[in-house]
Design a protein around this motif. Structure first.
Motif: not given
Length: 589
Positions: A562-573
């Motif tokens: 939510h801070t920068d709109g980039k893919l999170s580690f959870l989303g990456f996995v």
């Protein structure tokens, strides 16, 4: 049909057809009180040959008798004691003689009758068995047939000994039984050219019997060698045996054939010599399977059956599980899963973990334990393939010259990659850069087998050429080449080794490793530097192919920071796993 599995009176034997699964004790040297389910005669075996009749009845009988003579399988004679996680397996196995497989015509009512009336028992095999062979002594007997020695009467092989599996047509009482025989001959005829595969000569029939003529292996079963060693092999000797087993099984899998009944009795030595080659036999339960196909009929031998077979959804990975059981036995002399009842066996296979704490496991190498554990992973997605197992450091430490065969599972992984979004491909490329030398060894071997061009790239033609180079008639029957249509995108471009690694990564196998967290974190750091960018939830939903009917904000909110709109580690996995829109749509809210 399966092969004759009774102990030969002399010489060697080739197996015949199905047996009821019987019970077994755990250690090969244990004394076992037992009960023969066929004859209802209690017996106590002074030697434990892995397979003993059930101890359920007359458990405390003092009467001694020789070791039981057959390896059981497939049909149960007594009801399971509830509760059992495998409570439906009895009826499924019992229906084998009258049930149908996927995509087959329904077997008419009454086909399971003992008379087998109305069944077509003509196979189209040659009719002149007696004119070509002189049949000799019986060397093995099973529930539905027997095996004899025979000699060529004439021709270039005149005087040469062979093994003949004789199957009376009177025993073929169902359409499934007839189809099993037909398919076994088709597989034996189609599979050719491997040193660890029993040689097939021909099949014959007359009005009463079918005759399957094969190479005579007089060195005895792998089971007998294990027993003669007191149940334990050194690591080096175990590697030698397992390398041969893995090699022939990987060959079968490449051709689209799954054996489905791998166990020590189904491997014979060609001679009594200590260094005699090992031959795989008994393809009576084998079947053809494409890379993306699943089988659902329950067959095999109790102690070697894979968990997914009991769940009725499996493929070639089930064979690798059976090899894992054999490997466990070779190294420690005990079975990884044991119980005194059929339901107990299946409960252990489904729920229990094999022990690596008892002697001699603490004294064995960590590589040996890792090898066995990776074959006995209950999740078939995380299990090594046979070709990967040949690339394992433990196997390669003994024989660096081991030839790693082309792995058919590569095609399935490449298909998934070709169908992936650009975002997932970027994530997989990042992950591929974290692979270790041992993990890259297997991928380098596979890439080289596809014979890349001078530019170091491959395309569809390379894959077709590689498959054709290694193909037998069995591959045509399993229609493996049809699967290439799913890789059609490679017709218009080429793939270098770096992208090949990304396309061929098995995420589930990496996830099973202790270092998976390190792999994923390192890959995410690379992804952050090279490919991660701000992305809207709607854009991510489009990347994943989600329809507008799916509540995308509900299912994807934790994929994006939510801070920068980039893919999170959870989303990456999650992205690495290639989560489907169907899986997301069905996710409970």
């Amino acid at each position: 049909m399966g092969g004759c599995t009774s102990k030969p009176s002399t010489g060697s034997k080739l197996s015949d057809i199905d047996f009821p699964i019987q019970h077994q004790h755990n250690n090969i040297n244990d004394e076992t009180t037992s009960h023969n389910t066929t004859t209802t005669t209690a017996a106590k075996s002074p030697f434990f040959p892995f397979y003993s009749p059930s101890p359920a009845r007359n458990w405390f009988s003092k009467k001694s008798s020789p070791a039981p003579e057959s390896t059981p399988r497939r049909f149960f004679r007594r009801p399971f004691p509830p509760p059992s996680p495998a409570k439906h397996i009895k009826s499924l196995l019992a229906r084998r003689h009258g049930s149908v497989k996927p995509n087959e015509a329904v077997v008419p009512e009454g086909c399971e009758a003992e008379t087998g009336s109305g069944l077509d028992k003509s196979f189209g095999f040659s009719k002149n068995f007696g004119g070509k062979y002189e049949i000799g002594e019986e060397v093995g007997r099973g529930h539905f047939g027997y095996t004899c020695k025979a000699k060529f009467k004439k021709g270039e092989f005149k005087g040469q000994d062979v093994a003949v599996k004789v199957i009376p047509k009177s025993k073929m009482t169902t359409a499934i039984a007839i189809e099993d025989v037909r398919r076994e001959v088709k597989i034996l005829r189609g599979l050719t050219g491997h040193n660890n595969l029993v040689k097939f000569y021909d099949a014959y029939e007359d009005s009463e019997k079918v005759y399957v003529v094969m190479e005579l292996c007089e060195g005895g079963e792998l089971l007998d060698r294990i027993l003669s060693r007191g149940g334990k092999y050194s690591e080096d000797d175990a590697k030698s045996v397992l390398t041969q087993i893995l090699s022939v099984v990987a060959f079968c899998h490449l051709q689209g054939v799954v054996h489905r009944d791998l166990k020590p009795e189904n491997f014979l030595f060609t001679s009594k010599d200590e260094n005699s080659p090992l031959k795989a036999i008994d393809f009576g339960l084998s079947d053809f399977v494409k890379p993306d196909e699943r089988l659902n009929d329950i067959v095999g031998s109790a102690y070697y059956v894979a968990p997914e077979v009991l769940h009725r959804s499996y493929s070639t990975e089930a064979d690798v599980w059976s090899i894992g059981v054999i490997a466990y036995i070779l190294l420690c002399g005990s079975r990884p899963f044991w119980a005194r009842s059929e339901s107990g066996i299946f409960r252990a296979v489904l729920k229990a973990d094999p022990s690596f704490d008892d002697v001699p496991w603490p004294t064995l190498s960590s590589e040996a334990k890792d090898f066995v554990k990776r074959l006995l992973n209950k999740d078939p997605r995380k299990r090594l393939t046979a070709a990967q197992a040949l690339s394992h450091p433990w196997i390669r430490s003994k024989a660096s010259e081991v030839k790693v065969p082309l792995d058919i599972s590569i095609l399935r992984l490449m298909k998934g990659y070709m169908c992936s979004s650009a975002l997932r491909k970027a994530a997989l490329r990042a992950l591929s850069k974290t692979l270790t030398i041992d993990e890259l060894f297997y991928l380098k071997e596979q890439f080289s087998l596809l014979e890349p061009s001078k530019s170091g790239t491959i395309n569809m033609e390379n894959i077709k050429t590689a498959l054709t180079k290694h193909a037998t008639d069995a591959m045509k029957e399993s229609r493996v080449h049809d699967f290439l249509a799913s890789l059609s995108a490679l017709q218009y471009r080429r793939m270098d080794f770096e992208e090949f690694c990304a396309a061929s990564i098995n995420i589930y196998q990496l996830e099973a490793l202790d270092r998976w967290e390190q792999h994923a974190r390192c890959a995410y750091e690379l992804f952050e530097k090279d490919g991660n960018r701000a992305i809207m939830i709607e854009e991510l939903a489009s990347e994943l192919g989600l329809s507008s009917s799916v509540p995308v904000h509900a299912v994807l909110h934790d994929w994006i920071r939510h801070t920068d709109g980039k893919l999170s580690f959870l989303g990456f996995v999650k992205l690495l796993h290639g989560v489907s829109s169907r899986a997301l749509a069905n996710k409970p809210q």
